[in-house]
Design a protein around this motif. Structure first.
Motif, mmCIF file in Angstrom:
data_model
loop_
_atom_site.group_PDB
_atom_site.id
_atom_site.type_symbol
_atom_site.label_atom_id
_atom_site.label_comp_id
_atom_site.label_asym_id
_atom_site.label_seq_id
_atom_site.Cartn_x
_atom_site.Cartn_y
_atom_site.Cartn_z
ATOM 1 N N LYS A 157 47.781 -27.386 -11.302
ATOM 2 C CA LYS A 157 47.066 -26.115 -11.347
ATOM 3 C C LYS A 157 47.500 -25.343 -12.584
ATOM 4 O O LYS A 157 48.653 -25.415 -13.011
ATOM 5 C CB LYS A 157 47.347 -25.287 -10.095
ATOM 6 C CG LYS A 157 47.011 -25.994 -8.778
ATOM 7 C CD LYS A 157 45.508 -26.200 -8.626
ATOM 8 C CE LYS A 157 45.180 -26.848 -7.279
ATOM 9 N NZ LYS A 157 43.733 -27.108 -7.141
ATOM 10 N N TYR A 173 43.960 -22.668 -11.319
ATOM 11 C CA TYR A 173 42.755 -23.301 -11.850
ATOM 12 C C TYR A 173 42.950 -24.805 -12.002
ATOM 13 O O TYR A 173 43.982 -25.265 -12.481
ATOM 14 C CB TYR A 173 42.393 -22.708 -13.215
ATOM 15 C CG TYR A 173 42.203 -21.209 -13.196
ATOM 16 C CD1 TYR A 173 41.193 -20.630 -12.438
ATOM 17 C CD2 TYR A 173 43.037 -20.372 -13.939
ATOM 18 C CE1 TYR A 173 41.017 -19.257 -12.411
ATOM 19 C CE2 TYR A 173 42.871 -18.997 -13.924
ATOM 20 C CZ TYR A 173 41.863 -18.444 -13.157
ATOM 21 O OH TYR A 173 41.695 -17.082 -13.142
ATOM 22 N N THR A 174 41.912 -25.563 -11.618
ATOM 23 C CA THR A 174 41.957 -27.014 -11.771
ATOM 24 C C THR A 174 41.782 -27.415 -13.236
ATOM 25 O O THR A 174 42.423 -28.344 -13.720
ATOM 26 C CB THR A 174 40.851 -27.673 -10.921
ATOM 27 O OG1 THR A 174 40.864 -27.095 -9.617
ATOM 28 C CG2 THR A 174 41.075 -29.174 -10.808
ATOM 29 N N HIS A 175 40.909 -26.695 -13.929
ATOM 30 C CA HIS A 175 40.640 -26.992 -15.342
ATOM 31 C C HIS A 175 40.467 -25.686 -16.107
ATOM 32 O O HIS A 175 39.945 -24.700 -15.566
ATOM 33 C CB HIS A 175 39.378 -27.844 -15.500
ATOM 34 C CG HIS A 175 39.418 -29.125 -14.737
ATOM 35 N ND1 HIS A 175 40.099 -30.236 -15.175
ATOM 36 C CD2 HIS A 175 38.858 -29.465 -13.545
ATOM 37 C CE1 HIS A 175 39.955 -31.215 -14.288
ATOM 38 N NE2 HIS A 175 39.214 -30.774 -13.299
ATOM 39 N N ILE A 189 37.694 -24.173 -10.668
ATOM 40 C CA ILE A 189 38.502 -24.485 -9.487
ATOM 41 C C ILE A 189 37.776 -25.542 -8.664
ATOM 42 O O ILE A 189 36.641 -25.329 -8.238
ATOM 43 C CB ILE A 189 38.756 -23.235 -8.620
ATOM 44 C CG1 ILE A 189 39.610 -22.225 -9.393
ATOM 45 C CG2 ILE A 189 39.441 -23.605 -7.310
ATOM 46 C CD1 ILE A 189 39.872 -20.934 -8.647
ATOM 47 N N GLY A 190 38.423 -26.700 -8.487
ATOM 48 C CA GLY A 190 37.893 -27.730 -7.602
ATOM 49 C C GLY A 190 37.056 -28.807 -8.241
ATOM 50 O O GLY A 190 36.622 -29.736 -7.549
ATOM 51 N N LYS A 192 35.969 -32.116 -10.756
ATOM 52 C CA LYS A 192 36.553 -33.399 -11.140
ATOM 53 C C LYS A 192 35.711 -34.014 -12.262
ATOM 54 O O LYS A 192 34.491 -33.865 -12.284
ATOM 55 C CB LYS A 192 36.596 -34.368 -9.955
ATOM 56 C CG LYS A 192 37.584 -33.980 -8.865
ATOM 57 C CD LYS A 192 37.605 -35.044 -7.772
ATOM 58 C CE LYS A 192 38.615 -34.698 -6.676
ATOM 59 N NZ LYS A 192 38.636 -35.737 -5.606
ATOM 60 N N GLY A 202 33.094 -27.958 -8.198
ATOM 61 C CA GLY A 202 33.970 -26.818 -8.393
ATOM 62 C C GLY A 202 33.182 -25.580 -8.772
ATOM 63 O O GLY A 202 31.951 -25.584 -8.828
#
Length: 627
Positions: A157, A173-175, A189-190, A192, A202
């Protein structure tokens, strides 16, 4: 008290001077310490390596593969670390605990943090990765991420930290994207990444350069924030990947067109038509869902009702609604207000305070006729500048646009004023304050320079000629000649006020670039803005280039380059203009040295090999190509 202050000041100056004179020195046992100007050790040699010399009274040394910070008295002022970088302008040094160097010297694993000049951990050593600080003192931090087998960092994260050590946004944040020039970075967020490097799923939002979340991550897709501080968002859309209709059309097109570059361009054209050219911040093409606009404070300034939306440009954004399978376009301003009805078949982007709109074709039931689409112009408030009466329009250039009505070609400016009579056979775009126009032979004589077009072209006269019947025309040879608009015309040039600058004597012409324009008599050459010939009209084709000293010319089906005096600089041996252009770039990079015979021989060999290669692959059926 006074003496104490003075003494402290003197000691600070002496200490600073002393620190500046300390230099690393190795003893006979191979250990390092620091010596003064006389060469005597002031800090005993007990270190395996000096990682960095003293910086503002602090140095970094290595002892038993551990990095530690010391002051000018030799006292260790920090913990030991597995690795350390160097102090930057912000007086912080990146450190790592638990990491190891791989075979290529890259640090893997471990935790990162920052140490200050006191040896304290300003930013705790707990993060899987910390990015560089920007001008505002903000850096990206990551918890839980790691380096994969391909050597890329992934997972975990992300959040943001300040040089003061304050955590501005805890890792969530995922990215996170790169900060743009205007200081914004998208966050997700979320989501892939799939095998095609598309970020799937996301929710998207934005943070600013100060590490503040300005748009909450709650949108399925989001566009770039422009100069207006506004972006579009999308709810319910999906990434466009493929379409059976497009593939079918491409197969038909590929059977006629063998040029792979043109096939790729055709795909782009078809996909843009289907998606409206909508691309998110990752340049993924978006299809479906509903779109609206969000400002840089996170406020939704419109409802999410539009089927397509564009980025803001010069204060307005294009939007589209689908009604009864008909795509209708209009504009939204910065306040989220529709400045036109969403009722046009096509609209352009605002330039110089105006743009075009195109009406839908209409069927007149009473007269039982089809009224075709027409173009008109509006200003940035949505107010009409002209009626929708033009059958064709060119691109807006220098605040002027070429148009065509029932009478012929002409120009209008950004106030909607027609600057020349609409009786031209052709109208090229303005560039460098000049445009080439084509007049039928009745309307020009040997010298019209300095005269306005309106001085020798008038609508009543033209209308009178057009109103005459065929029998009347045949009785008068002069009038018959005048009305023959399909006869061969000639190109000359005018300024933005419609004043003739270059006489009407050329069968074709191109725009001016760096004071040079290609023109055609029987063959092509070049003139300057004074109308003077600088390259004789003796070539099959002529093009200006990105370099204002070299002109591209085509002779006997081959391209090459000449200077403004007509001297051949790049041999006229290239099959394609693009190949010549590449050689021109190489020529400029090498300081404009004369192209050697060896260089041309290499090109000929390469061309021969390439020809043989394409002769082989041209035998492969189209269905085996991955367009």
């Amino acid at each position: 008290m006074k003496y104490i202050i003075i003494w402290c000041f003197v000691w600070a100056v002496v200490s600073n001077t002393f620190a500046q004179t300390l230099t690393a020195k190795q003893n006979e046992k191979g250990l390092y310490g620091f010596a003064d100007e006389t060469g005597n050790f002031t800090i005993k040699p007990k270190y395996d390596k000096i990682h960095s010399d003293f910086y503002k009274g602090v140095a970094c040394v290595v002892k038993g593969k551990k990095y530690v910070f010391i002051n000018t008295s030799g006292k260790e002022i920090s913990k030991s670390y597995s690795w350390a970088s160097y102090f930057g302008d912000n007086d912080l040094c990146l450190v790592n605990t638990g990491g190891k160097l791989d075979e290529e010297g890259n640090l893997t694993k471990g935790k990162y943090g920052y140490v200050d000049l006191n040896g304290d951990e300003r930013i705790a050593v707990r993060y899987a990765r910390i990015g560089d600080f920007n001008e505002q003192g903000i850096a990206l931090i990551n918890e839980g991420g790691s380096i994969n087998k391909d050597g890329d960092f992934e997972g975990g994260k992300n959040g943001f930290v300040h040089t003061s050590g304050e955590i501005l946004i805890s890792p969530k944040y995922t990215h996170v994207g790169e900060f743009t020039e205007n200081g914004f970075a998208w966050v997700n967020i979320g989501g892939k990444y799939d095998d095609s490097e598309n970020l799937i799923g996301g929710k998207f939002g934005y943070v600013d350069r100060y590490g503040i979340e300005i748009i909450e991550p709650k949108y399925d897709f989001i566009g770039p924030i422009g100069e207006d501080g506004i972006c579009w968002g999308n709810r319910g859309g999906k990434i466009f990947k493929s379409d059976k209709k497009i593939e079918s059309q491409l197969k038909v097109y590929a059977k006629k067109e063998k040029d792979k570059t043109k096939i790729i361009a055709k795909r782009e054209e078809l996909e843009n038509k289907l998606t409206g050219g909508m691309c998110d911040v990752l340049r993924n093409k978006i299809q479906g869902g509903k779109n609206g606009f969000i400002d840089s404070k996170g406020r939704e300034i419109t409802k999410f009702i539009y089927d397509k939306a564009s980025n803001f440009c010069n204060g307005a954004a294009r939007v589209m609604l689908i009604n009864k399978k008909k795509e209708a376009f209009g504009f939204v301003n910065r306040q989220g207000k529709e400045i036109t009805k969403i009722e046009y078949a096509e609209v352009g982007e605002f330039q110089n305070g105006f743009t075009y709109v195109k009406t839908f074709p209409i069927y007149n039931k009473k007269k039982k006729i089809n009224i075709p689409s027409k173009y008109g112009f509006i200003d940035k408030t949505g107010k009409p500048l002209t009626e929708s009466k033009y059958t064709w329009i060119g691109k807006i250039s220098e605040g002027i646009v070429a148009c065509r009505n029932e009478q012929g070609f002409g120009y209008i400016n950004n106030t909607g004023r027609e600057i020349v009579p609409f009786i031209l056979q052709d109208a090229k775009p303005f560039q460098e304050g000049i445009a080439f126009i084509k007049l039928p032979s009745p309307f020009f004589s040997k010298n019209q320079i300095g005269k306005p077009l309106s001085a020798f072209i008038s609508y009543p006269w033209v209308d009178r000629i057009k109103s005459l019947g065929k029998a009347d025309l045949l009785k008068n040879d002069t009038i018959a000649a005048l009305v023959n608009f399909s006869s061969e015309g000639r190109y000359g040039a005018i300024d933005s006020n419609g004043i003739v600058l270059i006489n009407f004597q050329y069968s074709d012409a191109d725009k001016f670039t760096n004071n040079v324009a290609p023109v055609k008599s029987i063959k092509w050459g070049c003139i300057n803005k004074n109308g003077e010939t600088i390259i004789d009209c003796k070539y099959e084709e002529v093009r200006t280039t990105f370099d204002n000293q070299i002109i591209g010319v085509k002779n006997n089906s081959f391209w090459g380059g000449i200077d403004l005096k007509g001297k051949v600089i790049i041999p006229i041996e290239f099959d394609l203009f693009e190949d010549f252009s590449n050689m021109l770039q190489d020529y400029i990079k090498k300081g404009r040295e004369t192209i050697s015979a060896r260089t041309m021989e290499i090109y000929r060999i390469h061309k021969k090999n390439l020809t043989e290669h394409f002769n082989i692959i041209s035998t492969i059926p189209n269905e085996y190509w991955d367009y």
